[in-house]
Motif scaffolding. Structure first.
Motif, short mmCIF file in Angstrom:
data_model
loop_
_atom_site.label_atom_id
_atom_site.label_comp_id
_atom_site.label_asym_id
_atom_site.label_seq_id
_atom_site.Cartn_x
_atom_site.Cartn_y
_atom_site.Cartn_z
N PRO A 72 18.40 -16.93 42.13
CA PRO A 72 17.51 -17.95 42.71
C PRO A 72 16.20 -17.35 43.21
O PRO A 72 16.16 -16.20 43.61
N ARG A 73 15.15 -18.13 43.14
CA ARG A 73 13.85 -17.70 43.65
C ARG A 73 13.57 -18.49 44.92
O ARG A 73 13.44 -19.70 44.88
N THR A 74 13.51 -17.78 46.05
CA THR A 74 13.30 -18.45 47.33
C THR A 74 11.88 -18.28 47.84
O THR A 74 11.49 -18.94 48.80
N THR A 75 11.10 -17.39 47.22
CA THR A 75 9.70 -17.21 47.59
C THR A 75 8.86 -17.15 46.32
O THR A 75 9.36 -16.73 45.27
N PRO A 76 7.60 -17.55 46.41
CA PRO A 76 6.76 -17.51 45.20
C PRO A 76 6.36 -16.08 44.86
O PRO A 76 6.29 -15.21 45.73
N LEU A 77 6.11 -15.83 43.60
CA LEU A 77 5.56 -14.55 43.16
C LEU A 77 4.04 -14.65 43.20
O LEU A 77 3.47 -15.72 42.98
N GLU A 78 3.39 -13.54 43.51
CA GLU A 78 1.93 -13.52 43.57
C GLU A 78 1.39 -12.27 42.89
O GLU A 78 2.00 -11.21 42.95
#
Length: 111
Positions: A72-78
């Motif tokens: 799961p992805r709980t934070t955005p990638l930057e």
């Protein structure tokens, strides 16, 4: 190791194409396609598990929630970038603008 994989598309065996027809006269079936794996490992990635993009999409749509639960992805990638540069171009028929966005190389910031 097997020299092939069977397509993982949930509906692969229902698509009517001549290469899927198997069996003897009177007891024909539509069979899931076989994907041949070469000695050099080609095809690679998900291509070795699906015979077409349609079968891949069917699988992904049917199992998307389970796939997301794996990682799961709980934070955005930057990705850090420089300030975008907008350049005006004029020529005899009019004007247009281009925007250039450059990524910042993390290795060049070490110092």
């Amino acid at each position: 190791m097997s020299s092939h994989y069977w397509c993982h598309g949930p509906s692969c065996h229902t698509y009517v194409t001549t290469d899927r027809v198997r069996g003897t006269k009177g007891s024909k079936v539509l069979r899931t396609r076989k994907i041949k794996i070469n000695d050099n490992g080609y095809p690679s990635g998900f291509y070795k598990y699906f015979c077409s993009n349609g079968c891949y999409n069917d699988f992904a749509n049917e199992h998307a929630e389970q796939i997301i639960r794996i990682a799961p992805r709980t934070t955005p990638l930057e990705t850090p970038i420089e300030d975008p540069k907008r350049v005006k171009h004029e020529y005899q028929y009019g004007t247009y603008y281009t925007t250039t966005i450059n990524k910042i190389d993390n290795d060049s910031n070490v110092g």
